[in-house]
Motif scaffolding. Structure first.
Motif, PDB file in Angstrom:
ATOM      1  N   LYS A  67       0.829  -1.205   0.000  1.00  0.00           N
ATOM      2  CA  LYS A  67       0.000   0.000   0.000  1.00  0.00           C
ATOM      3  C   LYS A  67       0.865   1.258   0.000  1.00  0.00           C
ATOM      4  O   LYS A  67       0.576   2.227  -0.717  1.00  0.00           O
ATOM      5  CB  LYS A  67      -0.932   0.010   1.202  1.00  0.00           C
ATOM      6  N   LEU A  68       1.945   1.244   0.782  1.00  0.00           N
ATOM      7  CA  LEU A  68       2.801   2.424   0.863  1.00  0.00           C
ATOM      8  C   LEU A  68       3.478   2.702  -0.469  1.00  0.00           C
ATOM      9  O   LEU A  68       3.650   3.874  -0.842  1.00  0.00           O
ATOM     10  CB  LEU A  68       3.855   2.258   1.959  1.00  0.00           C
ATOM     11  N   THR A  69       3.840   1.671  -1.217  1.00  0.00           N
ATOM     12  CA  THR A  69       4.548   1.910  -2.473  1.00  0.00           C
ATOM     13  C   THR A  69       3.698   2.683  -3.473  1.00  0.00           C
ATOM     14  O   THR A  69       4.222   3.385  -4.337  1.00  0.00           O
ATOM     15  CB  THR A  69       5.018   0.576  -3.104  1.00  0.00           C
ATOM     16  N   ARG A  70       2.371   2.610  -3.335  1.00  0.00           N
ATOM     17  CA  ARG A  70       1.492   3.366  -4.228  1.00  0.00           C
ATOM     18  C   ARG A  70       1.395   4.834  -3.831  1.00  0.00           C
ATOM     19  O   ARG A  70       0.807   5.638  -4.560  1.00  0.00           O
ATOM     20  CB  ARG A  70       0.100   2.729  -4.245  1.00  0.00           C
ATOM     21  N   GLY A 112       1.272  14.483  -2.530  1.00  0.00           N
ATOM     22  CA  GLY A 112       0.526  14.257  -1.290  1.00  0.00           C
ATOM     23  C   GLY A 112       0.994  13.053  -0.509  1.00  0.00           C
ATOM     24  O   GLY A 112       0.243  12.520   0.323  1.00  0.00           O
ATOM     25  N   SER A 113       2.233  12.614  -0.759  1.00  0.00           N
ATOM     26  CA  SER A 113       2.752  11.443  -0.054  1.00  0.00           C
ATOM     27  C   SER A 113       2.795  11.678   1.448  1.00  0.00           C
ATOM     28  O   SER A 113       3.032  12.805   1.905  1.00  0.00           O
ATOM     29  CB  SER A 113       4.166  11.115  -0.540  1.00  0.00           C
ATOM     30  N   PRO A 114       2.577  10.626   2.247  1.00  0.00           N
ATOM     31  CA  PRO A 114       2.708  10.793   3.694  1.00  0.00           C
ATOM     32  C   PRO A 114       4.157  11.081   4.070  1.00  0.00           C
ATOM     33  O   PRO A 114       5.085  10.769   3.313  1.00  0.00           O
ATOM     34  CB  PRO A 114       2.256   9.434   4.245  1.00  0.00           C
ATOM     35  N   ARG A 115       4.330  11.687   5.217  1.00  0.00           N
ATOM     36  CA  ARG A 115       5.682  11.898   5.738  1.00  0.00           C
ATOM     37  C   ARG A 115       6.204  10.546   6.232  1.00  0.00           C
ATOM     38  O   ARG A 115       5.570   9.890   7.055  1.00  0.00           O
ATOM     39  CB  ARG A 115       5.635  12.910   6.883  1.00  0.00           C
ATOM     40  N   ILE A 116       7.355  10.121   5.715  1.00  0.00           N
ATOM     41  CA  ILE A 116       7.961   8.845   6.111  1.00  0.00           C
ATOM     42  C   ILE A 116       9.144   9.146   7.015  1.00  0.00           C
ATOM     43  O   ILE A 116      10.109   9.792   6.603  1.00  0.00           O
ATOM     44  CB  ILE A 116       8.416   8.038   4.888  1.00  0.00           C
ATOM     45  N   ILE A 117       9.067   8.693   8.264  1.00  0.00           N
ATOM     46  CA  ILE A 117      10.136   8.904   9.245  1.00  0.00           C
ATOM     47  C   ILE A 117      10.901   7.604   9.443  1.00  0.00           C
ATOM     48  O   ILE A 117      10.334   6.600   9.878  1.00  0.00           O
ATOM     49  CB  ILE A 117       9.568   9.380  10.600  1.00  0.00           C
ATOM     50  N   ASP A 118      12.171   7.609   9.116  1.00  0.00           N
ATOM     51  CA  ASP A 118      13.021   6.430   9.239  1.00  0.00           C
ATOM     52  C   ASP A 118      13.840   6.563  10.528  1.00  0.00           C
ATOM     53  O   ASP A 118      14.627   7.497  10.678  1.00  0.00           O
ATOM     54  CB  ASP A 118      13.937   6.317   8.021  1.00  0.00           C
ATOM     55  N   LEU A 119      13.673   5.618  11.446  1.00  0.00           N
ATOM     56  CA  LEU A 119      14.348   5.668  12.741  1.00  0.00           C
ATOM     57  C   LEU A 119      15.639   4.861  12.780  1.00  0.00           C
ATOM     58  O   LEU A 119      16.307   4.829  13.815  1.00  0.00           O
ATOM     59  CB  LEU A 119      13.399   5.158  13.836  1.00  0.00           C
ATOM     60  N   ARG A 120      16.010   4.215  11.686  1.00  0.00           N
ATOM     61  CA  ARG A 120      17.234   3.418  11.691  1.00  0.00           C
ATOM     62  C   ARG A 120      18.472   4.316  11.727  1.00  0.00           C
ATOM     63  O   ARG A 120      18.454   5.433  11.218  1.00  0.00           O
ATOM     64  CB  ARG A 120      17.274   2.520  10.449  1.00  0.00           C
ATOM     65  N   VAL A 126       2.638   2.507  11.477  1.00  0.00           N
ATOM     66  CA  VAL A 126       3.927   1.827  11.397  1.00  0.00           C
ATOM     67  C   VAL A 126       3.969   1.046  10.091  1.00  0.00           C
ATOM     68  O   VAL A 126       2.950   0.487   9.659  1.00  0.00           O
ATOM     69  CB  VAL A 126       4.099   0.868  12.592  1.00  0.00           C
ATOM     70  N   LEU A 127       5.127   1.012   9.435  1.00  0.00           N
ATOM     71  CA  LEU A 127       5.265   0.159   8.264  1.00  0.00           C
ATOM     72  C   LEU A 127       5.337  -1.285   8.733  1.00  0.00           C
ATOM     73  O   LEU A 127       6.252  -1.672   9.464  1.00  0.00           O
ATOM     74  CB  LEU A 127       6.527   0.519   7.473  1.00  0.00           C
ATOM     75  N   GLU A 128       4.368  -2.072   8.319  1.00  0.00           N
ATOM     76  CA  GLU A 128       4.306  -3.474   8.750  1.00  0.00           C
ATOM     77  C   GLU A 128       5.540  -4.238   8.250  1.00  0.00           C
ATOM     78  O   GLU A 128       5.858  -4.232   7.066  1.00  0.00           O
ATOM     79  CB  GLU A 128       3.046  -4.126   8.196  1.00  0.00           C
ATOM     80  N   GLY A 129       6.250  -4.847   9.184  1.00  0.00           N
ATOM     81  CA  GLY A 129       7.466  -5.580   8.834  1.00  0.00           C
ATOM     82  C   GLY A 129       8.693  -4.708   8.703  1.00  0.00           C
ATOM     83  O   GLY A 129       9.800  -5.211   8.482  1.00  0.00           O
ATOM     84  N   ALA A 140      10.335  -7.388  -0.378  1.00  0.00           N
ATOM     85  CA  ALA A 140       9.325  -7.338  -1.442  1.00  0.00           C
ATOM     86  C   ALA A 140       9.891  -6.786  -2.752  1.00  0.00           C
ATOM     87  O   ALA A 140       9.178  -6.740  -3.764  1.00  0.00           O
ATOM     88  CB  ALA A 140       8.140  -6.497  -0.985  1.00  0.00           C
ATOM     89  N   GLY A 141      11.151  -6.380  -2.745  1.00  0.00           N
ATOM     90  CA  GLY A 141      11.776  -5.857  -3.953  1.00  0.00           C
ATOM     91  C   GLY A 141      11.248  -4.500  -4.374  1.00  0.00           C
ATOM     92  O   GLY A 141      11.290  -4.148  -5.565  1.00  0.00           O
ATOM     93  N   LEU A 142      10.766  -3.700  -3.420  1.00  0.00           N
ATOM     94  CA  LEU A 142      10.199  -2.392  -3.728  1.00  0.00           C
ATOM     95  C   LEU A 142      11.314  -1.350  -3.863  1.00  0.00           C
ATOM     96  O   LEU A 142      12.439  -1.558  -3.400  1.00  0.00           O
ATOM     97  CB  LEU A 142       9.202  -2.008  -2.639  1.00  0.00           C
ATOM     98  N   PRO A 143      11.029  -0.209  -4.504  1.00  0.00           N
ATOM     99  CA  PRO A 143      12.093   0.772  -4.788  1.00  0.00           C
ATOM    100  C   PRO A 143      12.773   1.283  -3.516  1.00  0.00           C
ATOM    101  O   PRO A 143      12.103   1.577  -2.518  1.00  0.00           O
ATOM    102  CB  PRO A 143      11.337   1.912  -5.488  1.00  0.00           C
ATOM    103  N   THR A 144      14.083   1.368  -3.577  1.00  0.00           N
ATOM    104  CA  THR A 144      14.860   1.957  -2.488  1.00  0.00           C
ATOM    105  C   THR A 144      15.814   2.999  -3.056  1.00  0.00           C
ATOM    106  O   THR A 144      16.170   2.966  -4.233  1.00  0.00           O
ATOM    107  CB  THR A 144      15.671   0.894  -1.723  1.00  0.00           C
TER     108      THR A 144
END
Length: 272
Positions: free
Chosen positions: A11-14, A20-28, A82-85, A93-97
């Motif tokens: 769902k997030l990849t779409r 209008g993308s959500p704010r993505i906060i990466d805690l790593r 939270v991003l599941e997983g 899942a091989g999604l864009p990074t």
């Protein structure tokens, strides 16, 4: 079905790469690659992250600090999931990074700084769009006279781009333009919509509008914008909408056709 207050990677990849993308906060800590458009807060305290719209919090596996951070944000009245997983599920899942191997260092304001020639047309609008939508939403862009680009780059520790100088990494390479290089260097070369968009940008920027039909249209719009706006930053903001639309077309609108009868009601029916 995702867990309560969680979003699946699919769902997030779409939602990424859009205005209008959500704010993505990466805690790593110090990741070498990330979900496109991620942000990295200076403070570990979620109450100091500012009040924004929908927020997705990412950690390594979706079971760590992201859970409590999202809960704190919700207690502040902010829609947070939270991003599941976690990032592991996204990568599996091989999604864009986005790769950070070539990312300039961040300034005290939290963003990377970039500098290029003033009076942008194609590449110098396309590249900031790519950076803000996929690499660093906090990026700052400086536009100066061509002869001053490298001086300002040194003075402000800003990354120079789209300038013909062998000392500059971000520039044209053979038949490829700077946008092509950024797509590849940031590890986005497998993301099909950006590959399609890169061909349009390349055609418009290198006087090869025969590469794809859309290149001529982009060139016309770009030249028109440069004549409407005397301020480079105003032109950049206007150009962001152009590339947002092209990216969305490249992603999922190519099959849609339009002519005089495309959206007419079926014969014998009266529209409400």
């Amino acid at each position: 079905m995702p867990a309560h207050n969680a979003i699946t990677p699919d769902k997030l990849t779409r939602l990424i790469g859009l205005p209008g993308s959500p704010r993505i906060i990466d805690l790593r800590d110090a990741p070498s690659e990330a979900i496109p458009g991620s942000r990295y807060p200076d403070s570990k305290d979620p109450t100091r992250w500012g009040r924004h719209g929908d927020t997705i919090v990412v950690d390594a596996d979706g079971r760590g600090a992201a859970v409590s951070a999202a809960a704190i944000l919700r207690s502040e009245g902010i829609s947070a999931e939270v991003l599941e997983g976690g990032f592991a599920a996204w990568a599996d899942a091989g999604l864009p990074t986005v790769s950070f191997a070539h990312l300039p260092r961040r300034h005290e304001d939290g963003g990377t700084w970039w500098v290029t020639r003033s009076r942008p047309k194609v590449d110098r609008i396309a590249c900031p769009w790519l950076i803000r939508r996929f690499v660093d939403p906090e990026a700052r862009f400086l536009f100066v006279a061509p002869a001053e680009v490298l001086t300002v780059a040194a003075q402000q520790q800003a990354e120079p781009f789209d300038i013909a100088d062998e000392r500059v990494f971000w520039s044209h390479r053979g038949e490829l333009c700077t946008f092509d290089l950024m797509v590849e260097a940031f590890g986005l070369g497998a993301h099909a919509p950006l590959v399609r968009l890169a061909a349009i940008v390349r055609g418009a920027d290198t006087d090869r509008c025969d590469l794809v039909p859309e290149a001529a249209g982009l060139l016309a719009i770009s030249l028109g914008l440069s004549r409407i706006h005397s301020d480079d930053h105003a032109q950049l903001e206007a150009g962001m909408a152009v590339y947002d639309a092209l990216y969305r077309w490249c992603r999922d609108a190519q099959a849609e056709k339009h002519d005089w009868s495309s959206h007419q009601p079926a014969r014998g029916k009266v529209s409400a």
